[in-house]
Each structure stands twice: as structure tokens, then as C-alpha cells.
Design a protein around this motif. Structure first.
Motif: not given
Length: 363
Positions: A317-331
Motif C-alpha cells: 500500500x505504501x509503495x503504491x500510493x505513498x512513496x517519495x517517487x509517487x509524491x514527486x510525480x504527483x507534484x
């Protein structure tokens, strides 16, 4: 992109102990650098453990003046003097008063609101200049302040690489990890664990007067041999306790805008038992990564049942939705939209279900 990242002057980035905002910013900076972005981090103190170029506005951290207005204002004034369109495409501000000063900058500003946007903070945010793009950290936070001109919602994230993980359910005590505040419900954690017959470790920040008073007047009279108290633990200690824990308990009494400790716990494979407040339903998948209760009376049964959950589901769940990479991609799309002249608030969009939703930039 050339991104100026501004953090408050209180703590190191990343912090050795308490500092959820600073932990998020460290993960975001490194995630952006990994995606090939050029990031300059503006903070205080002589050290930063991120991969960004670091610029300090003061040689000393200002945590002993936390809550005072002047240290943050001076920090922002010094940063603003260094911002030019020739050097930066966009500014990302994580301070409290930064959005009020941002219109003076010659570079577009995106500002993440990390606090609860009600009361005095809500009044301030309502009147922020429309040239400043305000970003929420959860849909729950947006619902608290429909009057705020939000431009996007981006969930926080953590660095998952190198994070220790367990392969089987923990057999240690229940862990409560937060500030010693009534909002965080440490006394509810004690009562729930006592009724469930389970040991509890209270790991709490206790620096400010209100925290010290709550600990002394409310919590200490409730302590017994079934409760271990740890004040101001460092991150290594907190991670070690989470790895061994049966679960993390989050009996919050307020509308928590996010709740980083839940993500950190799940990242180690530790499920969460929480009350349904704030962003809890956006972070936890009930029956997979934790159990959500509607009433404190339901907590003891949930604490006994939580060991049936698979640690691997928490990590996924964390790797899919709450990783640093996911956050950076969303910003990144938020930065690009704001830097290229798009202005005006984005209508709030509710997720169709409780699973985390990607950021939606202004169009």
C-alpha cells in the motif's frame, strides 16, 4: 525544472527525531532529484541530508523559538531576496506564513498547507493572493475548508528504499507514536490496550508546555506496569519499536489532515488501528492494512484481531500510493501548470472510493 523548496527554520531535513513536515520534504526533495529535477532547498542550520543543493538562511536551527513569528519571517525575507526568474521556475513553500509573502516573489509559488485549515489559519488562507497555488495533503483536509482556493491535492509520501520491513505479524506491544496532546488520544490508547489485555508503549514528543502539562496531569496518573513511556524518541528507536509492534494505535480526536506516522508504520509492515477521523480512511485499507473504528469502545476488539493482517499488504500500500517517487510525480504537473501561467482554483473532486487518488493539476 528548477525548483526552490522552502522549509521552516525549526528542524533539520530530514529530522533525527520529531518533524513530520521535514520528513515529508526530505522525501519529496530526493524524489524530485531522482526524477531529474534541479532542486535547491532553503532551510536553517548547517546541514541537510537531502540530495538537493542546500542554502541556509541562518547557521543555527530555530527550534528553541518554535511558535514565534519573527524567526520564520526573517527566514522567508532572506529566501525571497535570493529568488529570481533567472534561477528558478517555481517555488514550493512549506511554511505557515510564506503564502502571505509569496506575492512579493518574482517566481510563481505553490504552497502546501500542512496544518488544519480552520480557525485562524483558515482565515489567513481564505485571503491568500490568487497568484499563490495552495495544495492540500488530503481530501479530508479540503473538506474542512471549502472556502480555500485549493489548486490540487497531493498525498504525503516517504522514502521506502532501505526501510526495514517485517515478514510476519509483530508480537510486541501496541505502539502509540505522536505528540502528548489530547487530540492524539494517548489516554484512549491506554484504556483500549488495558481492556484488550495488551501491553502498550507510548512514544511521545514532549517539548512544549501544553504537551508537558497533558503528560503530567492526564497520562502519568494512568500509567502502570502494562504501559511503557518513552519521551522524545529518535527515529531509529521509533522504527525499531514499530518493527516489533503488534500494531500502531491512532485513537485521534481531531480531523487529522494526514497522519505521517500511519504511513511510516505501514511501510515497515505494521498495520494500524485507528478511529475514523480526518484522513484515516484515505490512508488505511480496512481489513488489509489496518482496522478503522467508529467508536473508542471498538478499539479493544480491533487490537486483538489486527494480527490477522498481512504485513506485505501494508508495505505494498505504501509503495503504491505513498512513496517519495509517487509524491514527486504527483507534484510535477502542479509545478508545471503553475510555472507556465495557469491560475485559479481547481474544483474539489471527491474520490469515488477510499483509495488514494493522484494529484490533479490546474488546467
Amino acid at each position: 525544472m528548477r525548483i526552490a523548496m522552502i522549509v521552516p527554520p525549526w528542524y533539520e531535513v530530514p529530522p533525527p527525531g520529531y518533524g513530520g513536515l521535514e520528513q515529508v520534504c526530505a522525501a519529496l526533495v530526493d524524489g524530485l532529484v531522482e526524477l531529474g529535477q534541479e532542486v535547491t532547498l532553503f532551510g536553517a542550520g548547517s546541514w541537510s541530508g537531502t540530495r538537493a543543493r542546500y542554502v541556509a538562511t541562518s547557521p543555527e536551527l530555530q527550534n528553541d523559538r518554535l511558535g514565534h513569528l519573527l524567526p520564520e519571517l526573517a527566514h522567508l525575507a532572506r529566501v525571497n531576496a535570493l529568488l529570481t526568474p533567472e534561477s528558478f521556475d517555481v517555488v514550493h513553500d512549506h511554511t505557515t506564513v510564506g503564502p502571505l509573502l509569496a506575492p512579493q516573489r518574482p517566481v510563481p509559488t505553490v504552497a502546501t498547507v500542512h496544518g488544519n485549515p480552520t480557525g485562524e489559519l483558515g482565515d489567513i488562507l481564505r485571503d491568500v493572493d490568487p497568484s499563490v497555488g495552495l495544495v492540500a495533503i488530503s481530501q479530508a483536509q479540503r473538506r474542512l475548508a471549502d472556502h480555500v482556493p485549493w489548486i490540487a491535492t497531493v498525498h504525503n509520501g516517504i522514502q521506502t528504499g532501505g526501510l526495514p520491513r517485517k515478514s510476519r505479524p509483530g508480537t510486541g506491544p501496541v505502539v502509540w507514536l505522536a505528540r502528548f496532546s489530547a487530540d492524539k488520544g494517548p489516554e484512549l490508547a491506554i484504556r483500549a490496550c488495558r481492556e484488550a489485555g495488551l501491553p502498550l508503549v507510548l512514544v511521545g514528543k514532549c517539548d512544549e508546555a501544553v504537551e508537558q502539562r497533558h503528560l503530567a496531569e492526564v497520562i502519568e496518573p494512568m500509567l502502570g506496569p502494562d504501559v511503557t513511556l518513552i519521551r522524545n524518541a529518535d527515529r531509529d528507536t521509533s522504527l525499531r519499536l514499530l518493527l516489533a509492534a503488534r500494531c500502531l494505535i491512532m485513537p485521534i480526536r481531531w480531523e487529522e489532515p494526514f497522519g505521517m506516522v500511519m504511513v511510516e508504520a505501514m511501510g515497515t509492515g505494521t498495520p494500524v488501528v485507528a478511529l475514523r477521523r480526518g484522513a484515516v480512511p484515505e490512508l488505511i485499507r480496512p481489513g488489509e492494512t489496518g482496522l478503522i473504528c467508529d467508536d473508542p469502545a471498538e478499539l479493544p476488539a480491533a487490537l486483538r484481531a489486527v494480527t490477522d493482517l498481512d504485513p506485505a499488504a501494508c508495505v505494498a500500500q505504501v509503495e503504491r500510493n505513498f512513496s517519495a517517487r509517487r509524491m514527486a510525480e504527483n507534484y510535477l504537473p502542479v509545478y508545471r501548470a503553475w510555472a507556465t501561467g495557469h491560475r485559479g482554483p481547481q474544483p474539489r473532486q471527491e474520490p469515488a472510493d477510499r483509495s488514494p487518488q493522484p494529484a490533479r493539476a490546474v488546467r
